[in-house]
Scaffold this motif. Structure first.
Motif, PDB file in Angstrom:
ATOM      1  N   TYR A 154     -39.854  21.868  93.202  1.00  0.00           N
ATOM      2  CA  TYR A 154     -40.339  20.881  94.168  1.00  0.00           C
ATOM      3  C   TYR A 154     -41.292  19.894  93.501  1.00  0.00           C
ATOM      4  CZ  TYR A 154     -38.753  22.542  98.795  1.00  0.00           C
ATOM      5  OH  TYR A 154     -38.023  22.854  99.908  1.00  0.00           O
ATOM      6  N   ASP A 155     -42.236  20.417  92.745  1.00  0.00           N
ATOM      7  CA  ASP A 155     -43.243  19.556  92.124  1.00  0.00           C
ATOM      8  C   ASP A 155     -42.605  18.528  91.200  1.00  0.00           C
ATOM      9  OD1 ASP A 155     -45.171  21.003  93.450  1.00  0.00           O
ATOM     10  OD2 ASP A 155     -45.729  22.229  91.722  1.00  0.00           O
ATOM     11  N   ARG A 156     -41.584  18.932  90.488  1.00  0.00           N
ATOM     12  CA  ARG A 156     -40.954  18.005  89.554  1.00  0.00           C
ATOM     13  C   ARG A 156     -40.074  16.989  90.274  1.00  0.00           C
ATOM     14  NH1 ARG A 156     -37.420  19.453  84.098  1.00  0.00           N
ATOM     15  NH2 ARG A 156     -37.222  17.282  83.395  1.00  0.00           N
ATOM     16  N   LEU A 157     -39.264  17.469  91.215  1.00  0.00           N
ATOM     17  CA  LEU A 157     -38.340  16.561  91.899  1.00  0.00           C
ATOM     18  C   LEU A 157     -39.072  15.575  92.796  1.00  0.00           C
ATOM     19  CD1 LEU A 157     -35.435  18.957  92.975  1.00  0.00           C
ATOM     20  CD2 LEU A 157     -35.486  17.386  91.026  1.00  0.00           C
ATOM     21  N   CYS A 158     -40.136  16.023  93.446  1.00  0.00           N
ATOM     22  CA  CYS A 158     -40.815  15.213  94.460  1.00  0.00           C
ATOM     23  C   CYS A 158     -42.104  14.595  93.941  1.00  0.00           C
ATOM     24  CB  CYS A 158     -41.088  16.056  95.704  1.00  0.00           C
ATOM     25  SG  CYS A 158     -39.595  16.764  96.441  1.00  0.00           S
ATOM     26  N   ALA A 159     -42.212  14.455  92.650  1.00  0.00           N
ATOM     27  CA  ALA A 159     -43.368  13.772  92.069  1.00  0.00           C
ATOM     28  C   ALA A 159     -43.352  12.306  92.502  1.00  0.00           C
ATOM     29  CB  ALA A 159     -43.331  13.881  90.544  1.00  0.00           C
ATOM     30  N   PRO A 160     -44.502  11.622  92.444  1.00  0.00           N
ATOM     31  CA  PRO A 160     -44.542  10.215  92.856  1.00  0.00           C
ATOM     32  C   PRO A 160     -43.517   9.359  92.099  1.00  0.00           C
ATOM     33  CG  PRO A 160     -46.753  11.067  92.584  1.00  0.00           C
ATOM     34  CD  PRO A 160     -45.836  12.134  92.083  1.00  0.00           C
ATOM     35  N   LYS A 161     -42.884   8.458  92.807  1.00  0.00           N
ATOM     36  CA  LYS A 161     -41.966   7.447  92.267  1.00  0.00           C
ATOM     37  C   LYS A 161     -40.620   7.999  91.793  1.00  0.00           C
ATOM     38  CE  LYS A 161     -45.751   4.430  90.867  1.00  0.00           C
ATOM     39  NZ  LYS A 161     -46.389   3.642  89.765  1.00  0.00           N
ATOM     40  N   THR A 162     -40.308   9.241  92.133  1.00  0.00           N
ATOM     41  CA  THR A 162     -38.978   9.744  91.773  1.00  0.00           C
ATOM     42  C   THR A 162     -37.910   9.308  92.767  1.00  0.00           C
ATOM     43  OG1 THR A 162     -39.300  11.806  93.014  1.00  0.00           O
ATOM     44  CG2 THR A 162     -39.955  11.805  90.682  1.00  0.00           C
ATOM     45  N   GLY A 163     -38.330   8.899  93.973  1.00  0.00           N
ATOM     46  CA  GLY A 163     -37.372   8.549  95.007  1.00  0.00           C
ATOM     47  C   GLY A 163     -36.840   9.759  95.758  1.00  0.00           C
ATOM     48  N   ILE A 164     -37.432  10.929  95.520  1.00  0.00           N
ATOM     49  CA  ILE A 164     -36.996  12.173  96.176  1.00  0.00           C
ATOM     50  C   ILE A 164     -38.173  12.727  96.973  1.00  0.00           C
ATOM     51  CG2 ILE A 164     -36.120  14.510  95.835  1.00  0.00           C
ATOM     52  CD1 ILE A 164     -34.921  13.562  93.188  1.00  0.00           C
TER      53      ILE A 164
ATOM     54  N   LEU B  77     -30.679  15.675  88.103  1.00  0.00           N
ATOM     55  CA  LEU B  77     -30.811  15.066  89.423  1.00  0.00           C
ATOM     56  C   LEU B  77     -31.732  13.845  89.362  1.00  0.00           C
ATOM     57  CD1 LEU B  77     -30.350  14.935  92.440  1.00  0.00           C
ATOM     58  CD2 LEU B  77     -32.126  16.674  92.756  1.00  0.00           C
ATOM     59  N   LEU B  78     -32.831  13.957  88.641  1.00  0.00           N
ATOM     60  CA  LEU B  78     -33.726  12.809  88.508  1.00  0.00           C
ATOM     61  C   LEU B  78     -33.018  11.634  87.828  1.00  0.00           C
ATOM     62  CD1 LEU B  78     -36.976  14.691  87.463  1.00  0.00           C
ATOM     63  CD2 LEU B  78     -36.624  13.426  89.597  1.00  0.00           C
ATOM     64  N   ARG B  79     -32.175  11.920  86.850  1.00  0.00           N
ATOM     65  CA  ARG B  79     -31.418  10.851  86.176  1.00  0.00           C
ATOM     66  C   ARG B  79     -30.453  10.173  87.140  1.00  0.00           C
ATOM     67  NH1 ARG B  79     -26.835   9.504  84.391  1.00  0.00           N
ATOM     68  NH2 ARG B  79     -25.843  11.423  85.165  1.00  0.00           N
ATOM     69  N   ILE B  80     -29.757  10.972  87.943  1.00  0.00           N
ATOM     70  CA  ILE B  80     -28.778  10.418  88.897  1.00  0.00           C
ATOM     71  C   ILE B  80     -29.476   9.538  89.930  1.00  0.00           C
ATOM     72  CG2 ILE B  80     -27.213  11.044  90.775  1.00  0.00           C
ATOM     73  CD1 ILE B  80     -26.414  13.507  89.115  1.00  0.00           C
ATOM     74  N   VAL B  81     -30.577  10.028  90.474  1.00  0.00           N
ATOM     75  CA  VAL B  81     -31.278   9.254  91.495  1.00  0.00           C
ATOM     76  C   VAL B  81     -31.908   7.991  90.897  1.00  0.00           C
ATOM     77  CG1 VAL B  81     -33.230   9.294  93.123  1.00  0.00           C
ATOM     78  CG2 VAL B  81     -31.705  11.264  92.935  1.00  0.00           C
ATOM     79  N   SER B  82     -32.464   8.117  89.719  1.00  0.00           N
ATOM     80  CA  SER B  82     -33.076   6.944  89.056  1.00  0.00           C
ATOM     81  C   SER B  82     -32.049   5.868  88.765  1.00  0.00           C
ATOM     82  CB  SER B  82     -33.765   7.393  87.771  1.00  0.00           C
ATOM     83  OG  SER B  82     -34.301   6.280  87.080  1.00  0.00           O
ATOM     84  N   SER B  83     -30.865   6.279  88.358  1.00  0.00           N
ATOM     85  CA  SER B  83     -29.817   5.308  88.003  1.00  0.00           C
ATOM     86  C   SER B  83     -29.268   4.594  89.234  1.00  0.00           C
ATOM     87  CB  SER B  83     -28.673   6.004  87.279  1.00  0.00           C
ATOM     88  OG  SER B  83     -27.985   6.899  88.144  1.00  0.00           O
ATOM     89  N   ALA B  84     -29.573   5.104  90.431  1.00  0.00           N
ATOM     90  CA  ALA B  84     -29.062   4.489  91.665  1.00  0.00           C
ATOM     91  C   ALA B  84     -29.976   3.397  92.195  1.00  0.00           C
ATOM     92  CB  ALA B  84     -28.884   5.564  92.735  1.00  0.00           C
ATOM     93  N   ARG B  85     -31.051   3.105  91.502  1.00  0.00           N
ATOM     94  CA  ARG B  85     -31.984   2.082  91.991  1.00  0.00           C
ATOM     95  C   ARG B  85     -31.324   0.701  92.068  1.00  0.00           C
ATOM     96  NH1 ARG B  85     -37.579   3.590  88.719  1.00  0.00           N
ATOM     97  NH2 ARG B  85     -37.942   5.583  89.772  1.00  0.00           N
TER      98      ARG B  85
END
Length: 391
Positions: free
Chosen positions: A282-292, A383-391
């Motif tokens: 949770y802490d890693r995925l939902c860190a500030p500015k991750t979009g999650i 998952l962070l890479r996939i979400v980041s690339s969708a910006r």
């Protein structure tokens, strides 16, 4: 086995956990036994041995369940869905048979589809179904339940812990409110059993499922107190105290009992271990500015199942996320596996007040102690890479 499957990291334990070695060993022991295949309802020697083995499985499961339930209270079923169906119909009919005024059933708006989808048939039988909604934290409060209770309620059914968010419900307080109104109380404990301690002392009926804790698919149980009125819906043979007739699956019951014993031993240490891994994820995925974002603000130590991580993003929809992660070698789900074909947002998240556009991008990551920290780190990175690339 497909070599591609071997390289995938399975993170959908809430849908169905991989078979534990204890289940496989119990099945193998049964297969080698003299009573393998014998009907436990037969009077001959092998039938009686099969019956004794079945009774032993009942003792092991009810002992782990706690709450004052006895072995004879347990009826084996084909799984959680059948148990929930039997409970809603049988307990409601039993309560109405005892008091004809009781024609209303209360269930939470976040129940599993095996309860939500029973509502039309209950209405056909003359019952009214009332939904009680959770708060934004995913919990059904005793006050919210009390507001819909009256002397016409036959049955209240609220799950022990939600299968999508992992939120644990205040079961003891909900049961107390139900009984104060004269209603029976049932809980679907399929997700919670074997993972957290349960407060079932005031609950009248409990649904269980073996494959949620690493047992075989196709085995479950409905546990009802002897004083609980119940009207069966299936007939023929009288097995399981007449509540669920048909020749029992002794092999599956023994495997269910074996994984139950394993999960009961060291439950607290295992819970803390998995909880720590989930919190780090949770802490890693939902860190500030991750979009999650997490789907609920409730903390793990405030009443959440240790092995469910529920998050959402507005950048991609759930099917796209699931498929992209699958292509990268990670198996997750958008929510309940029983409604995975639906392209609509989760009814659980909508009931919590989450906007539809946010709920459409939800993911459920679920695991137990068999998934290591390094594996979860690899998943988080992807998952962070996939979400980041969708910006």
């Amino acid at each position: 086995m497909d070599e591609t499957a071997l390289s995938h990291l399975y993170l959908d334990y809430a849908a169905s956990a991989p078979l534990r070695s204890e289940a496989l060993e119990a099945e193998a022991d049964y297969d080698r036994s003299p009573f393998a295949g014998a009907n436990p309802n037969s009077l001959h020697t092998l039938g009686r041995r099969a019956a004794r083995a079945l009774d032993g499985a009942r003792r092991d499961i009810t002992s782990a369940l706690g709450g004052g339930f006895r072995p004879q209270d347990l009826a084996f079923t084909s799984g959680g869905t059948e148990s929930n169906n039997l409970a809603l119909h049988g307990m409601a009919e039993g309560a109405r048979g005892r008091d004809r005024r009781r024609r209303r059933i209360v269930i939470s708006a976040i129940e599993h589809d095996s309860e939500i989808d029973v509502a039309p048939s209950l209405r056909d039988e003359g019952f009214t179904v009332t939904l009680v909604r959770p708060g934004t934290d995913g919990r059904v409060s005793p006050d919210a339940l009390d507001a819909v209770l009256a002397d016409d309620v036959a049955l209240v059914s609220i799950m022990s812990a939600n299968n999508e968010t992992g939120i644990v419900q205040p079961l003891a307080e909900l049961a107390a409110a139900s009984h104060e109104a004269g209603a029976l109380m049932h809980t679907d404990a399929a997700q919670a059993f074997g993972k957290i301690p349960l407060a079932l002392e005031d609950v009248d009926g409990v649904s269980l499922s073996a494959h949620k804790i690493g047992g075989p698919v196709g085995v479950g149980a409905l546990v009802l107190r002897s004083r609980c009125p119940f009207r069966p819906r299936e007939f023929g043979g009288g097995q399981e105290g007449g509540r669920r007739p048909g020749t029992q699956d002794v092999r599956g019951a023994l495997a269910f009992a074996a994984v139950t014993r394993f999960c009961s031993d060291g439950l607290e240490a295992r819970r803390l271990e998995v909880e720590g891994r989930a919190q780090a994820l949770y802490d890693r995925l939902c860190a500030p500015k991750t979009g999650i974002l997490p789907t609920t603000t409730a903390q793990l130590d405030e009443g959440r199942l240790p092995g469910i991580v529920s998050v959402m993003t507005r950048r991609l929809d759930s099917p796209t996320l699931v498929l992209r992660l699958d292509q990268a070698g990670f198996e997750v789900s958008a929510g309940s596996a029983c409604s995975s074909a639906s392209l609509d947002a989760s009814h659980v998240l909508l009931a919590m007040g989450i906007p539809r556009e946010a709920a459409l991008g939800s993911l459920r990551i679920s695991f137990d102690e068999r998934v290591g920290t390094d594996e979860l780190d690899r998943f988080a990175q992807e998952l962070l890479r996939i979400v980041s690339s969708a910006r």
